[in-house]
Design a protein around this motif. Structure first.
Motif, PDB file in Angstrom:
ATOM      1  N   GLN A 152      25.466  31.869  27.745  1.00  0.00           N
ATOM      2  CA  GLN A 152      24.779  31.278  26.594  1.00  0.00           C
ATOM      3  C   GLN A 152      23.291  31.060  26.889  1.00  0.00           C
ATOM      4  N   THR A 153      23.002  30.638  28.100  1.00  0.00           N
ATOM      5  CA  THR A 153      21.609  30.443  28.496  1.00  0.00           C
ATOM      6  C   THR A 153      20.863  31.761  28.514  1.00  0.00           C
ATOM      7  N   HIS A 154      21.491  32.785  29.041  1.00  0.00           N
ATOM      8  CA  HIS A 154      20.872  34.114  29.085  1.00  0.00           C
ATOM      9  C   HIS A 154      20.585  34.617  27.678  1.00  0.00           C
ATOM     10  N   ARG A 155      21.537  34.472  26.759  1.00  0.00           N
ATOM     11  CA  ARG A 155      21.345  34.953  25.391  1.00  0.00           C
ATOM     12  C   ARG A 155      20.241  34.171  24.684  1.00  0.00           C
ATOM     13  N   ALA A 156      20.230  32.855  24.916  1.00  0.00           N
ATOM     14  CA  ALA A 156      19.179  32.043  24.297  1.00  0.00           C
ATOM     15  C   ALA A 156      17.809  32.433  24.826  1.00  0.00           C
ATOM     16  N   TYR A 157      17.737  32.714  26.100  1.00  0.00           N
ATOM     17  CA  TYR A 157      16.467  33.090  26.731  1.00  0.00           C
ATOM     18  C   TYR A 157      15.980  34.444  26.234  1.00  0.00           C
ATOM     19  N   THR A 158      16.868  35.427  26.201  1.00  0.00           N
ATOM     20  CA  THR A 158      16.455  36.786  25.816  1.00  0.00           C
ATOM     21  C   THR A 158      16.180  36.897  24.317  1.00  0.00           C
ATOM     22  N   SER A 159      16.754  36.011  23.518  1.00  0.00           N
ATOM     23  CA  SER A 159      16.534  36.060  22.070  1.00  0.00           C
ATOM     24  C   SER A 159      15.374  35.176  21.628  1.00  0.00           C
ATOM     25  N   ASN A 160      14.754  34.487  22.595  1.00  0.00           N
ATOM     26  CA  ASN A 160      13.643  33.570  22.287  1.00  0.00           C
ATOM     27  C   ASN A 160      14.051  32.494  21.280  1.00  0.00           C
ATOM     28  N   ASP A 161      15.269  32.022  21.411  1.00  0.00           N
ATOM     29  CA  ASP A 161      15.769  30.956  20.549  1.00  0.00           C
ATOM     30  C   ASP A 161      14.880  29.721  20.704  1.00  0.00           C
ATOM     31  N   SER A 162      14.430  29.195  19.604  1.00  0.00           N
ATOM     32  CA  SER A 162      13.521  28.048  19.640  1.00  0.00           C
ATOM     33  C   SER A 162      14.202  26.789  20.189  1.00  0.00           C
ATOM     34  N   LEU A 163      15.525  26.754  20.133  1.00  0.00           N
ATOM     35  CA  LEU A 163      16.266  25.588  20.629  1.00  0.00           C
ATOM     36  C   LEU A 163      16.787  25.798  22.045  1.00  0.00           C
ATOM     37  N   ALA A 164      16.409  26.902  22.664  1.00  0.00           N
ATOM     38  CA  ALA A 164      16.941  27.223  23.994  1.00  0.00           C
ATOM     39  C   ALA A 164      16.591  26.157  25.020  1.00  0.00           C
ATOM     40  N   GLY A 165      15.376  25.666  24.971  1.00  0.00           N
ATOM     41  CA  GLY A 165      14.961  24.651  25.927  1.00  0.00           C
ATOM     42  C   GLY A 165      15.768  23.377  25.773  1.00  0.00           C
ATOM     43  N   LEU A 166      15.982  22.955  24.524  1.00  0.00           N
ATOM     44  CA  LEU A 166      16.770  21.755  24.268  1.00  0.00           C
ATOM     45  C   LEU A 166      18.212  21.960  24.723  1.00  0.00           C
ATOM     46  N   TYR A 167      18.729  23.128  24.438  1.00  0.00           N
ATOM     47  CA  TYR A 167      20.101  23.446  24.845  1.00  0.00           C
ATOM     48  C   TYR A 167      20.257  23.333  26.357  1.00  0.00           C
ATOM     49  N   THR A 168      19.326  23.898  27.099  1.00  0.00           N
ATOM     50  CA  THR A 168      19.401  23.887  28.558  1.00  0.00           C
ATOM     51  C   THR A 168      19.307  22.466  29.102  1.00  0.00           C
ATOM     52  N   ARG A 169      18.427  21.660  28.511  1.00  0.00           N
ATOM     53  CA  ARG A 169      18.242  20.294  29.015  1.00  0.00           C
ATOM     54  C   ARG A 169      19.454  19.403  28.739  1.00  0.00           C
ATOM     55  N   THR A 170      20.122  19.618  27.606  1.00  0.00           N
ATOM     56  CA  THR A 170      21.205  18.717  27.210  1.00  0.00           C
ATOM     57  C   THR A 170      22.591  19.172  27.671  1.00  0.00           C
ATOM     58  N   LEU A 171      22.795  20.485  27.808  1.00  0.00           N
ATOM     59  CA  LEU A 171      24.114  21.004  28.142  1.00  0.00           C
ATOM     60  C   LEU A 171      24.162  21.663  29.515  1.00  0.00           C
ATOM     61  N   ARG A 172      23.192  21.391  30.332  1.00  0.00           N
ATOM     62  CA  ARG A 172      23.093  22.054  31.629  1.00  0.00           C
ATOM     63  C   ARG A 172      24.331  21.817  32.488  1.00  0.00           C
ATOM     64  N   LYS A 173      24.784  22.882  33.146  1.00  0.00           N
ATOM     65  CA  LYS A 173      25.936  22.823  34.036  1.00  0.00           C
ATOM     66  C   LYS A 173      25.472  22.895  35.493  1.00  0.00           C
ATOM     67  N   PRO A 174      26.275  22.356  36.411  1.00  0.00           N
ATOM     68  CA  PRO A 174      25.874  22.332  37.832  1.00  0.00           C
ATOM     69  C   PRO A 174      26.092  23.687  38.521  1.00  0.00           C
ATOM     70  N   VAL A 175      25.380  24.708  38.045  1.00  0.00           N
ATOM     71  CA  VAL A 175      25.571  26.061  38.568  1.00  0.00           C
ATOM     72  C   VAL A 175      25.320  26.109  40.066  1.00  0.00           C
ATOM     73  N   GLU A 176      24.181  25.564  40.487  1.00  0.00           N
ATOM     74  CA  GLU A 176      23.824  25.623  41.906  1.00  0.00           C
ATOM     75  C   GLU A 176      24.834  24.865  42.759  1.00  0.00           C
ATOM     76  N   LYS A 177      25.269  23.714  42.303  1.00  0.00           N
ATOM     77  CA  LYS A 177      26.213  22.902  43.074  1.00  0.00           C
ATOM     78  C   LYS A 177      27.538  23.631  43.273  1.00  0.00           C
ATOM     79  N   VAL A 178      28.055  24.261  42.205  1.00  0.00           N
ATOM     80  CA  VAL A 178      29.346  24.955  42.289  1.00  0.00           C
ATOM     81  C   VAL A 178      29.252  26.154  43.215  1.00  0.00           C
TER      82      VAL A 178
END
Length: 249
Positions: A152-178
């Motif tokens: 979802q993050t990749h699609r938001a980034y590549t589509s230049n979704d205006s809400l992508a930044g908000l999405y990443t800040r609010t729904l961020r997952k612990p990718v690095e930790k896992v």
């Protein structure tokens, strides 16, 4: 690239077939055909003694020895992240879900029969069971939470979704930790298993079950190294870069 099927001679001894390719052990075990100490029957005779259709068993043995080669020159670092996550799921996760239970079965029987001769086998079994249990849990977490977020993050980034930044800040997952947790677990277990088995080196008096277990452990080791490389060295840096860029939007 897929190699053509390796033809199995039904008059060859079961032990000869096994030593020609350790992957046939799963088929022999499926049909309760002894391939270890004392196994001296040709394949056809072994099948007839058990009321098995030799042609069916022979075909399954040939399928088991089929080899698929994946070029090391594939541009993993240029694959879209959603494609890369699907590749990890359908290749590496699928391999682990198929391999771990079968290898657990082989290893459990081998340890039960040989622990007196090789006292270190009990620790090898404990390390493998730790890997088996934890990897299944980590794969579920990746497939149900981490990888969907990456897609979802990749699609938001590549589509230049205006809400992508908000999405990443609010729904961020612990990718690095896992991924770091997975890396630490696999690295520690593989390091210990390599030490216990002298890098899967067979002793001079090794039986055929010993051969099968060590070859399967080496195959698992190789796959986990590639699996971890894709997640930690290829996927993770790109995800973190995208997240950092989206935070600034």
């Amino acid at each position: 690239m897929m190699n053509p099927l390796k033809k199995i001679d039904e008059q060859a001894l079961v032990t000869e077939i096994l030593m020609g390719d350790y992957r046939t052990a799963d088929i022999f075990k499926k049909y309760n055909i002894d391939y270890c100490c004392g196994a001296r029957w040709p394949l056809q005779t072994a099948c007839e003694l058990r009321g098995l259709d030799t042609a069916v068993v022979k075909q399954e043995l040939e399928e088991a020895t089929r080899t698929v080669h994946i070029s090391t020159s594939l541009p993993f670092d240029r694959w879209p992240l959603d494609f890369l996550t699907d590749y990890i799921i359908h290749v590496h996760h699928a391999y682990l879900r198929s391999t771990l239970p079968a290898l657990d079965n082989h290893l459990t029987h081998f340890i039960a029969e040989h622990r007196k001769k090789f006292p270190w086998l009990d620790e090898l079994g404990q390390q493998f069971k730790l890997l088996h249990t934890q990897m299944l849990l980590l794969m579920i977490q990746e497939e149900e939470s981490i990888f969907p977020y990456i897609k979802q993050t990749h699609r938001a980034y590549t589509s230049n979704d205006s809400l992508a930044g908000l999405y990443t800040r609010t729904l961020r997952k612990p990718v690095e930790k896992v991924i770091e947790q997975e890396h630490q677990l696999v690295t520690e277990v593989l390091r210990r298993m390599r030490a216990l088995t002298d890098n899967y080196t067979l002793p001079a008096n090794a039986c055929r079950s010993h051969y099968v277990v060590f070859m399967k452990l080496r195959e698992l080791d190789n796959d986990l190294v590639q699996h971890l490389y894709l997640e930690k060295a290829v996927m993770l840096p790109r995800v973190l870069l995208i997240e950092n860029e989206l935070k600034l939007r």
